[in-house]
Write a protein that holds these residues in place. Sequence first.
Motif, PDB file in Angstrom:
ATOM      1  N   ARG A 110      51.863  45.532 -87.520  1.00 59.86           N
ATOM      2  CA  ARG A 110      51.037  45.217 -88.697  1.00 59.86           C
ATOM      3  C   ARG A 110      50.401  43.827 -88.562  1.00 59.86           C
ATOM      4  NH1 ARG A 110      51.265  48.915 -92.330  1.00 59.86           N
ATOM      5  NH2 ARG A 110      53.104  50.199 -92.688  1.00 59.86           N
ATOM      6  N   PHE A 111      51.187  42.881 -88.067  1.00 56.97           N
ATOM      7  CA  PHE A 111      50.680  41.521 -87.908  1.00 56.97           C
ATOM      8  C   PHE A 111      49.507  41.498 -86.930  1.00 56.97           C
ATOM      9  CE2 PHE A 111      50.990  36.999 -86.663  1.00 56.97           C
ATOM     10  CZ  PHE A 111      51.138  36.415 -87.912  1.00 56.97           C
ATOM     11  N   LYS A 112      49.681  42.200 -85.821  1.00 58.54           N
ATOM     12  CA  LYS A 112      48.603  42.254 -84.829  1.00 58.54           C
ATOM     13  C   LYS A 112      47.406  43.037 -85.362  1.00 58.54           C
ATOM     14  CE  LYS A 112      51.436  41.720 -80.647  1.00 58.54           C
ATOM     15  NZ  LYS A 112      51.904  42.384 -79.398  1.00 58.54           N
ATOM     16  N   ALA A 113      47.682  44.092 -86.149  1.00 60.57           N
ATOM     17  CA  ALA A 113      46.588  44.892 -86.712  1.00 60.57           C
ATOM     18  C   ALA A 113      45.739  44.058 -87.663  1.00 60.57           C
ATOM     19  CB  ALA A 113      47.156  46.110 -87.442  1.00 60.57           C
ATOM     20  N   GLU A 114      46.406  43.187 -88.445  1.00 64.69           N
ATOM     21  CA  GLU A 114      45.646  42.308 -89.334  1.00 64.69           C
ATOM     22  C   GLU A 114      44.739  41.385 -88.512  1.00 64.69           C
ATOM     23  OE1 GLU A 114      46.167  38.947 -92.865  1.00 64.69           O
ATOM     24  OE2 GLU A 114      47.950  39.762 -91.876  1.00 64.69           O
ATOM     25  N   ALA A 115      45.291  40.833 -87.430  1.00 66.78           N
ATOM     26  CA  ALA A 115      44.493  39.954 -86.563  1.00 66.78           C
ATOM     27  C   ALA A 115      43.322  40.718 -85.955  1.00 66.78           C
ATOM     28  CB  ALA A 115      45.371  39.358 -85.470  1.00 66.78           C
ATOM     29  N   GLN A 116      43.573  41.953 -85.544  1.00 68.29           N
ATOM     30  CA  GLN A 116      42.501  42.756 -84.944  1.00 68.29           C
ATOM     31  C   GLN A 116      41.417  43.080 -85.962  1.00 68.29           C
ATOM     32  OE1 GLN A 116      44.762  46.017 -83.391  1.00 68.29           O
ATOM     33  NE2 GLN A 116      45.533  44.860 -81.622  1.00 68.29           N
ATOM     34  N   SER A 117      41.836  43.340 -87.214  1.00 61.91           N
ATOM     35  CA  SER A 117      40.850  43.602 -88.268  1.00 61.91           C
ATOM     36  C   SER A 117      39.999  42.369 -88.513  1.00 61.91           C
ATOM     37  CB  SER A 117      41.553  44.015 -89.570  1.00 61.91           C
ATOM     38  OG  SER A 117      42.240  45.226 -89.420  1.00 61.91           O
ATOM     39  N   LEU A 118      40.648  41.212 -88.648  1.00 61.72           N
ATOM     40  CA  LEU A 118      39.911  39.976 -88.915  1.00 61.72           C
ATOM     41  C   LEU A 118      39.016  39.585 -87.744  1.00 61.72           C
ATOM     42  CD1 LEU A 118      42.595  37.787 -90.742  1.00 61.72           C
ATOM     43  CD2 LEU A 118      40.435  38.605 -91.683  1.00 61.72           C
ATOM     44  N   ALA A 119      39.465  39.901 -86.526  1.00 60.03           N
ATOM     45  CA  ALA A 119      38.681  39.534 -85.341  1.00 60.03           C
ATOM     46  C   ALA A 119      37.324  40.238 -85.321  1.00 60.03           C
ATOM     47  CB  ALA A 119      39.463  39.870 -84.075  1.00 60.03           C
ATOM     48  N   ARG A 120      37.213  41.367 -86.023  1.00 58.85           N
ATOM     49  CA  ARG A 120      35.958  42.113 -86.074  1.00 58.85           C
ATOM     50  C   ARG A 120      34.988  41.544 -87.099  1.00 58.85           C
ATOM     51  NH1 ARG A 120      37.023  47.640 -84.170  1.00 58.85           N
ATOM     52  NH2 ARG A 120      35.301  48.411 -85.430  1.00 58.85           N
ATOM     53  N   LEU A 121      35.501  40.646 -87.958  1.00 61.32           N
ATOM     54  CA  LEU A 121      34.733  40.239 -89.136  1.00 61.32           C
ATOM     55  C   LEU A 121      34.328  38.768 -89.085  1.00 61.32           C
ATOM     56  CD1 LEU A 121      37.026  41.983 -91.798  1.00 61.32           C
ATOM     57  CD2 LEU A 121      35.015  42.927 -90.630  1.00 61.32           C
ATOM     58  N   ASN A 122      33.098  38.513 -89.442  1.00 60.72           N
ATOM     59  CA  ASN A 122      32.580  37.151 -89.536  1.00 60.72           C
ATOM     60  C   ASN A 122      31.599  37.117 -90.695  1.00 60.72           C
ATOM     61  OD1 ASN A 122      31.684  34.567 -89.204  1.00 60.72           O
ATOM     62  ND2 ASN A 122      30.689  34.897 -87.227  1.00 60.72           N
ATOM     63  N   HIS A 123      32.110  36.750 -91.867  1.00 56.89           N
ATOM     64  CA  HIS A 123      31.299  36.815 -93.090  1.00 56.89           C
ATOM     65  C   HIS A 123      31.701  35.670 -94.013  1.00 56.89           C
ATOM     66  CE1 HIS A 123      29.804  38.354 -96.988  1.00 56.89           C
ATOM     67  NE2 HIS A 123      28.945  39.043 -96.261  1.00 56.89           N
ATOM     68  N   PRO A 124      30.750  35.096 -94.760  1.00 57.65           N
ATOM     69  CA  PRO A 124      31.064  33.952 -95.628  1.00 57.65           C
ATOM     70  C   PRO A 124      32.098  34.252 -96.704  1.00 57.65           C
ATOM     71  CG  PRO A 124      28.678  34.216 -95.378  1.00 57.65           C
ATOM     72  CD  PRO A 124      29.302  35.414 -94.755  1.00 57.65           C
ATOM     73  N   ASN A 125      32.264  35.533 -97.055  1.00 54.90           N
ATOM     74  CA  ASN A 125      33.201  35.889 -98.123  1.00 54.90           C
ATOM     75  C   ASN A 125      34.499  36.497 -97.591  1.00 54.90           C
ATOM     76  OD1 ASN A 125      30.231  36.651 -99.682  1.00 54.90           O
ATOM     77  ND2 ASN A 125      31.622  35.160-100.589  1.00 54.90           N
ATOM     78  N   ILE A 126      34.784  36.284 -96.300  1.00 54.37           N
ATOM     79  CA  ILE A 126      36.036  36.761 -95.705  1.00 54.37           C
ATOM     80  C   ILE A 126      36.653  35.608 -94.923  1.00 54.37           C
ATOM     81  CG2 ILE A 126      37.074  38.371 -94.054  1.00 54.37           C
ATOM     82  CD1 ILE A 126      34.846  40.343 -94.700  1.00 54.37           C
ATOM     83  N   THR A 127      37.955  35.373 -95.101  1.00 58.56           N
ATOM     84  CA  THR A 127      38.608  34.305 -94.336  1.00 58.56           C
ATOM     85  C   THR A 127      38.487  34.592 -92.841  1.00 58.56           C
ATOM     86  OG1 THR A 127      40.694  35.489 -94.664  1.00 58.56           O
ATOM     87  CG2 THR A 127      40.274  33.611 -96.090  1.00 58.56           C
ATOM     88  N   MET A 128      38.160  33.575 -92.081  1.00 58.07           N
ATOM     89  CA  MET A 128      37.890  33.745 -90.656  1.00 58.07           C
ATOM     90  C   MET A 128      39.155  33.532 -89.814  1.00 58.07           C
ATOM     91  SD  MET A 128      35.208  31.590 -88.283  1.00 58.07           S
ATOM     92  CE  MET A 128      33.834  31.994 -89.365  1.00 58.07           C
ATOM     93  N   LEU A 129      39.330  34.390 -88.825  1.00 56.24           N
ATOM     94  CA  LEU A 129      40.432  34.238 -87.870  1.00 56.24           C
ATOM     95  C   LEU A 129      39.947  33.406 -86.689  1.00 56.24           C
ATOM     96  CD1 LEU A 129      43.290  35.177 -86.820  1.00 56.24           C
ATOM     97  CD2 LEU A 129      42.038  36.971 -85.602  1.00 56.24           C
ATOM     98  N   HIS A 130      40.736  32.374 -86.321  1.00 58.49           N
ATOM     99  CA  HIS A 130      40.404  31.574 -85.137  1.00 58.49           C
ATOM    100  C   HIS A 130      41.085  32.141 -83.899  1.00 58.49           C
ATOM    101  CE1 HIS A 130      38.277  28.842 -87.630  1.00 58.49           C
ATOM    102  NE2 HIS A 130      39.334  28.254 -88.177  1.00 58.49           N
ATOM    103  N   SER A 131      42.389  32.451 -84.011  1.00 57.70           N
ATOM    104  CA  SER A 131      43.089  32.988 -82.839  1.00 57.70           C
ATOM    105  C   SER A 131      44.450  33.542 -83.234  1.00 57.70           C
ATOM    106  CB  SER A 131      43.279  31.897 -81.780  1.00 57.70           C
ATOM    107  OG  SER A 131      44.136  30.872 -82.261  1.00 57.70           O
TER     108      SER A 131
END
Length: 599
Positions: free
Chosen positions: A55-76
């Motif tokens: 689940r933890f990795k899945a959340e990171a993978q979901s965030l890694a696909r997203l780059n939007h001003p209204n979504i928290t950004m994943l760095h790594s």
Amino acid sequence: MSDQRMIGHYRIVELLGSGAMGKVYAAADTFIDGREVAIKSLRAELTQDPEFVGRFKAEAQSLARLNHPNITMLHSLLPEGNELFMVMELVRGRPLDDVLRERGGPLGLKECLAIVSQAADGVAYAHQMGVIHRDIKPSNLMIGNDGRVKIMDFGIARVQGSVRMTRAGTAIGTPLYMAPEQRRGSEGDERSDLYSLAVVLYEIVSGAPPFAGLDEVELLQAQISRDPPPLVPRVGGVTPELEAAIMKALAKRPEQRYPSIRAFSDAIGATSLRVDATAIVQSPAHLLDRATQTASASPAASLPSVALAVAKSRSTSLVRRFKSLHPALQGVSVALVAFAAVAPLLFGGDDAGAKKRDDRVERDRRATELESDRRQTVKTYDYGQVGEIKQVRNEIDRPALMTDAPAAKPKCNEGFSIADCQPSTVPGQKTAAVEKASLGSAGTVADLRRALKEKEFDRAFAIGEPLAESGEREAQFIVGMIALKGQGRSQHLPTAFKWIKKSAEKEFPDAQAMLGNMYQNGDAEGGENLEEAVRWFMKAAEQNNARGQFWLGKAYEKGVPNILKKDVKKAGDLYRLAKAQDFPGAAEALDALRKSGKY
């Protein structure tokens, strides 16, 4: 994590929060000029569990696909030893549920639409990228100090086309905000997120969610079989068109909702606010100012206009219900209506008889309306006669009797802190990257809150008394609490009772619960009155107030002769609700019931 307070090349600055899954830290990036980041950790013991790691990795993978001003950004995603960390954008602000709780009522309509317009932008983008959030709720919407809304926690998000992480038929999400199909175990799709966002909008506009229940079973029953209470004319500024759009998004079946988040945003008029949305929201402090509700509301409408709006709202509701029926039932309904219309022509009847029937129907209708109005205006409870007061007093303890300490006047610190006059926080709320916002300076209610926060009680009383006289229910409660606790002045129970009762009568839940304590402890006008105490606890509990839930649970656990029958099941359910809001003593009371085998 090592003792040198470093995770990789990130220096830990502070612990922002912790929960069952892990902790969240604020940190500085030592490689990029001290850039602030948030670091989310997975508890060490959970790193041995493939499901949690997945689940933890899945959340990171979901965030890694997203780059939007209204979504928290994943760095790594950063592994270190046996631990796993997610390095994310640090958002300074407050979660929406925190703002709602502290405000103690609905937000201004314009601010609500500005919040939803930003959330809808982020969710629509995620859908476009193939990511379904599946847990849209106020605690996952961060209001930044710059007015920008950020969607957080993609922990149970699903990438379309990926292998599902849960067994088929397993519900996942937060029950209050889950779409009916999710409650039945479906993974859900874009329309499930749409439903959740509509629940959020309904809640921030009206001050309460569209559905409620003492437990998950009651809540599920409400979600599946009941319509949300109408917003027109109950909530100022809400038009029949806006209400219809919200109700359509809350339809029981996905196919009856809007096809997309963007279509919903367009229908409620939120899309047109996108450019100015951050300026409208401004900051969490701005949302805490009750003046925003008045300022953004429409001018008072004339009585005919209100009547027309109500008629339009109810007719739209009937049409919506008809469309939700199975096609076969629609046909039967049409046939019955047609038969009712032509029956007088087919079977005749004298005019006098018809007039009598019409008069009788009209009398019955008026009697029903009057009874309905009476019930809505004065909600009564049939408890029978009050007896054995002194004996009963030992059955429902004072708050001080939770311990072996001698009895004392009711304290305000059990779920309520007079220092800032706000309810206690709920465990599990998003504390990641949260910075306590200033209460601001605009508006006299904000001045009152600030005076309390600074513990300047004389100034608070001076500010609050005129506001209380004007009918401001929060000010009435605060002034009453200052008099009750004797802060900055001698305790004065008549003044405390006067203002707390006025606030309670205006449906302020904290005041209702505290009024129940005053009647319970003999601090009310007329002395101890357990019937009134139970009645006010019930009113507070109906509004999801933790204090009301806890003390009503106490009453049900012990029973109050001639007033309230003993019901351990209800007591346990109420303790669970109070525990969810971290009310002191609720967890212990619930554990004691469970250990006794009674619950």
